[in-house]
Design a protein around this motif. Structure first.
Motif, PDB file in Angstrom:
ATOM      1  N   ALA A 108       0.824  -1.208   0.000  1.00 42.39           N
ATOM      2  CA  ALA A 108       0.000   0.000   0.000  1.00 42.39           C
ATOM      3  C   ALA A 108       0.863   1.264   0.000  1.00 42.39           C
ATOM      4  O   ALA A 108       0.542   2.246  -0.699  1.00 42.39           O
ATOM      5  N   ASN A 109       1.960   1.265   0.759  1.00 45.50           N
ATOM      6  CA  ASN A 109       2.854   2.420   0.776  1.00 45.50           C
ATOM      7  C   ASN A 109       3.525   2.626  -0.575  1.00 45.50           C
ATOM      8  O   ASN A 109       3.690   3.768  -1.031  1.00 45.50           O
ATOM      9  N   GLN A 110       3.926   1.541  -1.226  1.00 47.92           N
ATOM     10  CA  GLN A 110       4.533   1.660  -2.555  1.00 47.92           C
ATOM     11  C   GLN A 110       3.537   2.240  -3.562  1.00 47.92           C
ATOM     12  O   GLN A 110       3.889   3.105  -4.373  1.00 47.92           O
ATOM     13  N   ARG A 111       2.295   1.783  -3.496  1.00 49.18           N
ATOM     14  CA  ARG A 111       1.284   2.288  -4.421  1.00 49.18           C
ATOM     15  C   ARG A 111       1.001   3.769  -4.164  1.00 49.18           C
ATOM     16  O   ARG A 111       0.890   4.560  -5.100  1.00 49.18           O
ATOM     17  N   ARG A 112       0.894   4.144  -2.886  1.00 48.63           N
ATOM     18  CA  ARG A 112       0.620   5.546  -2.557  1.00 48.63           C
ATOM     19  C   ARG A 112       1.781   6.449  -2.983  1.00 48.63           C
ATOM     20  O   ARG A 112       1.579   7.555  -3.482  1.00 48.63           O
ATOM     21  N   ASP A 113       3.001   5.987  -2.780  1.00 47.43           N
ATOM     22  CA  ASP A 113       4.161   6.771  -3.201  1.00 47.43           C
ATOM     23  C   ASP A 113       4.170   6.959  -4.710  1.00 47.43           C
ATOM     24  O   ASP A 113       4.464   8.050  -5.211  1.00 47.43           O
ATOM     25  N   PHE A 114       3.824   5.920  -5.454  1.00 49.21           N
ATOM     26  CA  PHE A 114       3.751   6.019  -6.916  1.00 49.21           C
ATOM     27  C   PHE A 114       2.675   7.022  -7.341  1.00 49.21           C
ATOM     28  O   PHE A 114       2.882   7.826  -8.263  1.00 49.21           O
ATOM     29  N   HIS A 115       1.530   7.018  -6.662  1.00 49.75           N
ATOM     30  CA  HIS A 115       0.456   7.952  -7.002  1.00 49.75           C
ATOM     31  C   HIS A 115       0.868   9.399  -6.730  1.00 49.75           C
ATOM     32  O   HIS A 115       0.593  10.289  -7.539  1.00 49.75           O
ATOM     33  N   HIS A 116       1.533   9.632  -5.594  1.00 46.38           N
ATOM     34  CA  HIS A 116       1.970  10.996  -5.280  1.00 46.38           C
ATOM     35  C   HIS A 116       2.981  11.501  -6.321  1.00 46.38           C
ATOM     36  O   HIS A 116       2.879  12.651  -6.785  1.00 46.38           O
ATOM     37  N   LYS A 117       3.937  10.681  -6.674  1.00 48.26           N
ATOM     38  CA  LYS A 117       4.955  11.112  -7.626  1.00 48.26           C
ATOM     39  C   LYS A 117       4.376  11.329  -9.016  1.00 48.26           C
ATOM     40  O   LYS A 117       4.742  12.290  -9.721  1.00 48.26           O
ATOM     41  N   THR A 118       3.440  10.475  -9.436  1.00 50.78           N
ATOM     42  CA  THR A 118       2.814  10.633 -10.748  1.00 50.78           C
ATOM     43  C   THR A 118       1.965  11.900 -10.799  1.00 50.78           C
ATOM     44  O   THR A 118       1.999  12.648 -11.785  1.00 50.78           O
ATOM     45  N   ALA A 119       1.186  12.160  -9.734  1.00 51.45           N
ATOM     46  CA  ALA A 119       0.358  13.369  -9.700  1.00 51.45           C
ATOM     47  C   ALA A 119       1.219  14.628  -9.707  1.00 51.45           C
ATOM     48  O   ALA A 119       0.907  15.608 -10.390  1.00 51.45           O
ATOM     49  N   ARG A 120       2.302  14.600  -8.973  1.00 56.64           N
ATOM     50  CA  ARG A 120       3.183  15.773  -8.946  1.00 56.64           C
ATOM     51  C   ARG A 120       3.811  16.027 -10.314  1.00 56.64           C
ATOM     52  O   ARG A 120       3.929  17.178 -10.758  1.00 56.64           O
ATOM     53  N   LYS A 121       4.188  14.962 -11.001  1.00 60.40           N
ATOM     54  CA  LYS A 121       4.795  15.123 -12.323  1.00 60.40           C
ATOM     55  C   LYS A 121       3.796  15.704 -13.313  1.00 60.40           C
ATOM     56  O   LYS A 121       4.146  16.544 -14.162  1.00 60.40           O
ATOM     57  N   LEU A 122       2.528  15.284 -13.217  1.00 59.87           N
ATOM     58  CA  LEU A 122       1.515  15.823 -14.119  1.00 59.87           C
ATOM     59  C   LEU A 122       1.257  17.306 -13.851  1.00 59.87           C
ATOM     60  O   LEU A 122       1.117  18.103 -14.790  1.00 59.87           O
ATOM     61  N   LEU A 123       1.212  17.685 -12.586  1.00 59.68           N
ATOM     62  CA  LEU A 123       0.886  19.070 -12.238  1.00 59.68           C
ATOM     63  C   LEU A 123       2.061  20.013 -12.434  1.00 59.68           C
ATOM     64  O   LEU A 123       1.875  21.237 -12.372  1.00 59.68           O
ATOM     65  N   GLN A 124       3.256  19.489 -12.648  1.00 63.99           N
ATOM     66  CA  GLN A 124       4.390  20.368 -12.935  1.00 63.99           C
ATOM     67  C   GLN A 124       4.250  21.071 -14.284  1.00 63.99           C
ATOM     68  O   GLN A 124       4.927  22.063 -14.535  1.00 63.99           O
ATOM     69  N   THR A 125       3.365  20.571 -15.153  1.00 64.00           N
ATOM     70  CA  THR A 125       3.096  21.231 -16.430  1.00 64.00           C
ATOM     71  C   THR A 125       2.219  22.467 -16.276  1.00 64.00           C
ATOM     72  O   THR A 125       2.028  23.200 -17.245  1.00 64.00           O
ATOM     73  N   ARG A 126       1.654  22.682 -15.049  1.00 65.95           N
ATOM     74  CA  ARG A 126       0.789  23.838 -14.764  1.00 65.95           C
ATOM     75  C   ARG A 126      -0.430  23.857 -15.669  1.00 65.95           C
ATOM     76  O   ARG A 126      -0.822  24.896 -16.221  1.00 65.95           O
ATOM     77  N   LYS A 127      -1.046  22.696 -15.837  1.00 60.02           N
ATOM     78  CA  LYS A 127      -2.240  22.580 -16.667  1.00 60.02           C
ATOM     79  C   LYS A 127      -3.352  21.898 -15.875  1.00 60.02           C
ATOM     80  O   LYS A 127      -3.094  21.086 -14.981  1.00 60.02           O
ATOM     81  N   HIS A 128      -4.603  22.245 -16.230  1.00 62.45           N
ATOM     82  CA  HIS A 128      -5.734  21.515 -15.679  1.00 62.45           C
ATOM     83  C   HIS A 128      -5.706  20.078 -16.192  1.00 62.45           C
ATOM     84  O   HIS A 128      -5.257  19.809 -17.307  1.00 62.45           O
ATOM     85  N   ILE A 129      -6.224  19.166 -15.384  1.00 63.23           N
ATOM     86  CA  ILE A 129      -6.211  17.748 -15.731  1.00 63.23           C
ATOM     87  C   ILE A 129      -7.644  17.293 -15.985  1.00 63.23           C
ATOM     88  O   ILE A 129      -8.506  17.436 -15.112  1.00 63.23           O
ATOM     89  N   ALA A 130      -7.885  16.763 -17.184  1.00 63.13           N
ATOM     90  CA  ALA A 130      -9.189  16.203 -17.544  1.00 63.13           C
ATOM     91  C   ALA A 130      -9.080  14.686 -17.578  1.00 63.13           C
ATOM     92  O   ALA A 130      -8.156  14.134 -18.186  1.00 63.13           O
ATOM     93  N   HIS A 131     -10.012  14.016 -16.912  1.00 66.02           N
ATOM     94  CA  HIS A 131      -9.994  12.556 -16.851  1.00 66.02           C
ATOM     95  C   HIS A 131     -11.418  12.049 -16.939  1.00 66.02           C
ATOM     96  O   HIS A 131     -12.393  12.810 -16.878  1.00 66.02           O
ATOM     97  N   GLU A 132     -11.562  10.743 -17.041  1.00 63.53           N
ATOM     98  CA  GLU A 132     -12.874  10.126 -17.108  1.00 63.53           C
ATOM     99  C   GLU A 132     -13.443   9.910 -15.713  1.00 63.53           C
ATOM    100  O   GLU A 132     -12.702   9.596 -14.778  1.00 63.53           O
ATOM    101  N   ALA A 133     -14.749  10.060 -15.587  1.00 64.95           N
ATOM    102  CA  ALA A 133     -15.438   9.752 -14.332  1.00 64.95           C
ATOM    103  C   ALA A 133     -15.765   8.267 -14.333  1.00 64.95           C
ATOM    104  O   ALA A 133     -16.881   7.842 -14.631  1.00 64.95           O
TER     105      ALA A 133
END
Length: 408
Positions: free
Chosen positions: A267-292
């Motif tokens: 669970a910690n490995q998965r959470r760490d991967f999610h945090h790093k992936t989200a941070r990398k996406l937001l470094q582009t300074r863009k809104h994120i559109a995804h599927e519901a």
């Protein structure tokens, strides 16, 4: 602005025993107050929905326990059971408030109207945290945090508290690898963020999947780490060790602890991967559109293990929280037809699940299926289709997210 910081605690043996005793007493109090709620709810239920003009068949309503009445009854609890006097009064009141929230989510629903299941009684070891609703601002002194009626507990402060934030609450949590404290911080001076509306230039579309964790509208893919599948063999061995032992002896408890630590590592490995992936996406300074996505529905299919291993729900929650702090938006769009439509001309190109390539016969657009879906999601978020170099025209049916954004 509200945020939370979590730190690890190094309590002494006497403090561990005291906090463990608190959790057990709070668990019993939670079950008792929940039983009161169920009894009051059952006594006031009636199948009769109408009465005659002369006789009323409805029974007389009995007193139904609520938060205020149960909180006042804590005085009687302390008088009958003196061991509850050792627990901080606000911690006991927070236990009653948890019962109130659980019962309201079942009968009324949350702020979005979504109702939860029937509250369950807590078994031994299932009540794992207690909260101090009010904390002094100077509770952290050096390497210790001073908790009411517990005393100074050693704190591993791996990062300093942000300046300007006020400590509101402190939650003590018992996990398999030790004790943690979560400090809820608030800074009222931070103004409310007002992000720019999504446009084609400041928005990024992502398509979540299982072959790749996500694919952006520019074709960049993030591979699925599959933490659980890689840990299946040691988890299977540890689970077999637990099942072969008799319950309750010390060897059984040790085997359960080893298994719990292995699951916590995944669970910690998965959470760490999610945090790093989200941070990398937001470094582009863009809104994120995804599927519901209907993640609960997908978790009932044959792909349930892969869906749970990917952890899309946790990732989207982390992404939304980080985007809000960065002054950006996460836009959830309608997932229907995102993989069938063409991002170039907007026409429908039917594809089966095993077909991973998009080849439009109308406009000649050829790219991977996930890349095409990410572009379709982005176009729906901003309210206009993707245009090819030859400026092809197309029309989208229905109201898109972008059109709803522009409405007053």
């Amino acid at each position: 602005m509200r945020t939370a910081y979590q730190y690890r605690l190094r309590p002494t043996a006497s403090q561990v025993a005291l906090m463990g005793e608190w959790l057990e007493l709070l668990r019993k109090q939670y079950n008792y107050r929940l039983a009161e709620r169920f009894n009051g709810w059952e006594q006031n239920r009636c199948n009769i929905h109408a009465c005659s003009l002369t006789v009323c068949h409805l029974p007389e309503l009995k007193d139904k326990p609520d938060f205020d009445s149960q909180k006042r009854d804590l005085v009687n609890t302390k008088a009958l059971f003196p061991e509850y006097q050792a627990i901080h009064s606000q911690v006991l009141q927070d236990c009653v408030e948890r019962v109130q929230r659980a019962f309201d989510r079942w009968l009324k629903g949350d702020c979005n109207g979504k109702r939860a299941g029937r509250p369950r009684f807590k078994g031994v070891g299932r009540y794992r945290s207690f909260t101090f609703p009010q904390m002094k601002q100077d509770c952290i002194r050096g390497q210790f945090i001073h908790l009411p009626k517990i005393g100074p507990v050693k704190l591993v402060q791996h990062r300093p508290l942000p300046e300007g934030f006020v400590i509101k609450t402190a939650t003590i949590t018992r996990k398999v690898d030790g004790w943690y404290v979560t400090l809820s911080l608030q800074d009222s001076s931070v103004p409310e963020w007002s992000p720019d509306p999504p446009t084609w230039e400041n928005t990024m579309g992502i398509d979540l999947g299982l072959s790749s964790f996500l694919v952006t509208d520019e074709g960049e893919a993030v591979e699925v780490p599959q933490h659980y599948r890689r840990a299946q063999k040691p988890l299977k061995r540890l689970q077999r060790s637990v099942s072969r032992k008799q319950k309750r002896p010390n060897r059984y408890q040790k085997a359960v602890k080893r298994l719990s630590k292995a699951h916590q590592k995944v669970a910690n490995q998965r959470r760490d991967f999610h945090h790093k992936t989200a941070r990398k996406l937001l470094q582009t300074r863009k809104h994120i559109a995804h599927e519901a996505l209907d993640i609960k529905g997908l978790a009932r299919t044959r792909l349930a293990k892969s869906v749970h291993d990917a952890g899309w729900g946790q990732f989207l929650q982390i992404l939304a929280a980080k985007a809000e702090r960065a002054g950006l938006l996460t836009i959830a769009g309608d997932p229907r037809g995102s993989s069938q439509g063409c991002s170039g001309c907007g026409r429908e190109v039917p594809k089966k699940l095993h077909e991973r390539w998009h080849d439009c016969p109308s406009c000649g657009l050829r790219l991977s299926r996930d890349h095409n879906s990410a572009r379709v999601i982005k176009s729906r978020a901003v309210g206009r289709p993707v245009l090819q170099a030859q400026e092809m025209s197309c029309h989208w049916a229905g109201v898109t997210v972008g059109e709803a954004w522009r409405k007053p």
